[in-house]
Design an enzyme around this catalytic site. Structure first.
Site, PDB file in Angstrom:
ATOM      1  N   HIS A   1      37.949 -17.112 -35.312  1.00  9.89           N
ATOM      2  CA  HIS A   1      37.693 -16.385 -34.062  1.00  9.89           C
ATOM      3  C   HIS A   1      36.806 -17.200 -33.132  1.00  9.89           C
ATOM      4  CE1 HIS A   1      33.578 -15.018 -35.199  1.00  9.89           C
ATOM      5  NE2 HIS A   1      34.068 -14.851 -36.411  1.00  9.89           N
TER       6      HIS A   1
ATOM      7  N   ASP B   1      34.887 -15.672 -30.496  1.00  8.94           N
ATOM      8  CA  ASP B   1      33.733 -14.938 -29.995  1.00  8.94           C
ATOM      9  C   ASP B   1      32.556 -15.050 -30.956  1.00  8.94           C
ATOM     10  OD1 ASP B   1      35.191 -13.357 -31.878  1.00  8.94           O
ATOM     11  OD2 ASP B   1      34.175 -11.548 -31.188  1.00  8.94           O
TER      12      ASP B   1
ATOM     13  N   ASP C   1      29.268 -18.826 -37.751  1.00 11.58           N
ATOM     14  CA  ASP C   1      30.123 -17.642 -37.572  1.00 11.58           C
ATOM     15  C   ASP C   1      30.762 -17.669 -36.186  1.00 11.58           C
ATOM     16  OD1 ASP C   1      31.362 -15.216 -37.894  1.00 11.58           O
ATOM     17  OD2 ASP C   1      29.540 -14.015 -37.678  1.00 11.58           O
TER      18      ASP C   1
ATOM     19  N   GLU D   1      36.715 -10.646 -32.659  1.00 12.54           N
ATOM     20  CA  GLU D   1      36.507 -10.365 -34.080  1.00 12.54           C
ATOM     21  C   GLU D   1      35.171  -9.673 -34.323  1.00 12.54           C
ATOM     22  OE1 GLU D   1      35.132 -10.820 -38.161  1.00 12.54           O
ATOM     23  OE2 GLU D   1      34.204 -11.666 -36.367  1.00 12.54           O
ATOM     24  N   GLU D   2      34.145 -10.056 -33.553  1.00 15.10           N
ATOM     25  CA  GLU D   2      32.809  -9.512 -33.783  1.00 15.10           C
ATOM     26  C   GLU D   2      32.683  -8.044 -33.401  1.00 15.10           C
ATOM     27  OE1 GLU D   2      30.834 -10.903 -35.535  1.00 15.10           O
ATOM     28  OE2 GLU D   2      30.894 -13.075 -35.337  1.00 15.10           O
TER      29      GLU D   2
ATOM     30  N   GLU E   1      37.817 -17.068 -42.372  1.00 16.09           N
ATOM     31  CA  GLU E   1      36.387 -17.323 -42.497  1.00 16.09           C
ATOM     32  C   GLU E   1      35.753 -16.726 -43.756  1.00 16.09           C
ATOM     33  OE1 GLU E   1      33.733 -15.353 -39.724  1.00 16.09           O
ATOM     34  OE2 GLU E   1      35.241 -13.845 -39.282  1.00 16.09           O
TER      35      GLU E   1
END
Length: 448
Positions: free
Chosen positions: A96, A98, A128, A162-163, A190
């Site tokens: 991802h 974001d 991340d 995603e977050e 991830e």
């Protein structure tokens, strides 16, 4: 692909990790903060940057914008000598774009500077997960330039949102653009493949399962009135009692297949047989990572937000709270039944996000390939599966029937509290871990 491995290993110009640090720095410098609403910058700039990097080596890509600025990317790569119709199907590799927000005043360095200090690359997204995005781009670009394109089709996917649950990213791709993913049968993404230290032994953890997600809004309603008077229908009191019950509840230990396998490996290192009774003691062997590991041997529900009232002497009609609930595969009913009991009468529940857990059997060619590639770069390491406490885009991609794993290989120093860096202040990744991960990922693409 053995011929490619032999050829490229003797080619001094071939370096799968040659660009990884600079690629990661450039991605960190693109602010893609996701506030969970429409106030952030979105991912468009980062997606266009990735598209340009792929285009430089002749890989075309397509951008998908669910809302203005909320942009994901898909590129088809590999498939030399085969195609989408092959029996094996394609491998989906997803990351991802974001990141969660960061307050610069809390950090030692600016969170979007991509500064290198003390052997670490610092910045929001360093772990991340712009580290994996950079590893993937570095390896793909190097292999394409060297003519070492995998025979198996590979789908490269960089997602938005995603977050905040992936609803504007991976979910949109699955719901509205599944034709670009229909030939995929397996996936990696991830949070997995990183090392932790157990009594001096490096243990690499591959994500093989995730808890389900229940982001809940609790609402209590009562009778409004003057704060100086007796009121036995106080919404704030009713909600506070429910929140306190949820926040202090001790959930029982429940071991899923992935965690049984992991704790057996930990027990072997520690010289004891693993069982539910000593699971918590074995989790403590992970040191700082025990915060995460302790959350994957039980369901959890953490109150995170409270809101009520508008004046100190006015009892409000309504009070609300938000709870981050996570439930283990196979224990969904236990979780929701318990939450309902803890809430009690007069508390309404609604969901901001409700996603199912998943668990992929820890076996097969892909698992064997991940294991071999990690141990080829670190022969003294060990490899085991684990269950992830948080959520990733795999929850959405799994709806397509894919066998999914978390595989972002990083060799980490034993004194680094790695799990604390996810969404934490001073997020950073060792520079040599990035190059290690690129080498492992390069080997992995030979094996698939």
């Amino acid at each position: 692909m053995a011929e490619d491995r032999e050829r490229t290993s003797y080619d001094p110009s071939y370096d799968p990790g040659g660009e990884v640090v600079e690629l990661c720095r450039d991605l960190i410098r693109i602010d893609t903060s996701n506030y969970g609403d429409d106030s952030g910058p979105g991912e468009r700039k980062a997606a266009e940057h990735v598209a340009a990097l792929l285009d430089e080596v002749g890989i075309g890509s397509e951008l998908f914008e669910s809302e203005p600025g909320r942009t994901s990317l898909i590129a088809q790569w590999g498939g030399a000598g085969s195609g989408p119709g092959s029996d094996r199907g394609a491998l989906l590799v997803h990351g991802h774009l974001d990141v969660v927000p960061a307050a610069a005043e809390d950090w030692q360095v600016h969170p979007f500077s991509g500064e290198i200090r003390d052997g670490y690359l610092w910045g929001r997204g360093a772990v991340d997960m712009k580290d994996f995005d950079a590893m993937l781009l570095s390896v793909v670009r190097a292999r394409t330039r060297a003519g070492a394109v995998p025979e198996r089709p590979v789908v490269l996917c960089f997602t938005a949102d995603e977050e905040a649950g992936g609803h504007r990213g991976a979910q949109v791709l699955v719901d509205d653009h599944a034709d670009h993913l229909a030939h995929c049968t397996e996936a990696i993404g991830e949070v997995g493949g990183f090392s932790t230290s157990i009594r001096g032994q490096r243990l690499y953890l591959i994500e093989a399962a995730e808890k389900g997600m229940a982001w809940m809004r609790l609402t209590a309603r009562g009778r409004a009135g003057h704060g100086s008077m007796i009121n036995d229908e106080n919404a704030v009191s009713r909600l506070a009692e429910a929140v306190a019950r949820i926040g202090t509840y001790e959930w029982p230990v429940r071991l899923t297949p992935a965690m049984e396998t992991l704790l057996a490996a930990v027990g072997e290192i520690a010289g004891t047989a693993a069982n539910p009774e000593n699971a918590e003691a074995l989790v403590e062997e992970f040191g700082g990572a025990a915060r995460m590991m302790g959350a994957v041997i039980r369901n959890t529900a953490n109150p995170t937000m409270l809101q009520a009232g508008y004046k100190v002497n006015v009892i409000p009609t309504e009070a609300t709270a938000h709870v981050d609930g996570r439930f283990l595969p196979g224990y969904e009913d236990e979780f929701f039944d318990t939450v309902a009991e803890l809430c009690g009468e007069g508390i309404e529940r609604s969901y901001l996000s409700h996603q199912q857990p998943w668990e992929t059997p820890y076996d097969g060619d892909l698992v064997d390939a991940m294991t071999r590639c990690l141990l080829a770069e670190d022969p003294e390491g060990r490899v085991a599966p684990f269950l992830m406490s948080g959520g990733t885009d795999a929850k959405h991609f799994r709806k397509l029937g894919l066998r999914s794993y978390g595989f972002t290989p990083l060799r980490l120093p034993p004194d680094l509290d790695f799990t604390a860096l996810f969404h934490g202040v001073d997020e950073r990744v060792p520079v040599d871990a990035l190059t290690f991960g690129a080498r492992v990922l390069d080997r992995f693409l030979d094996e698939i």
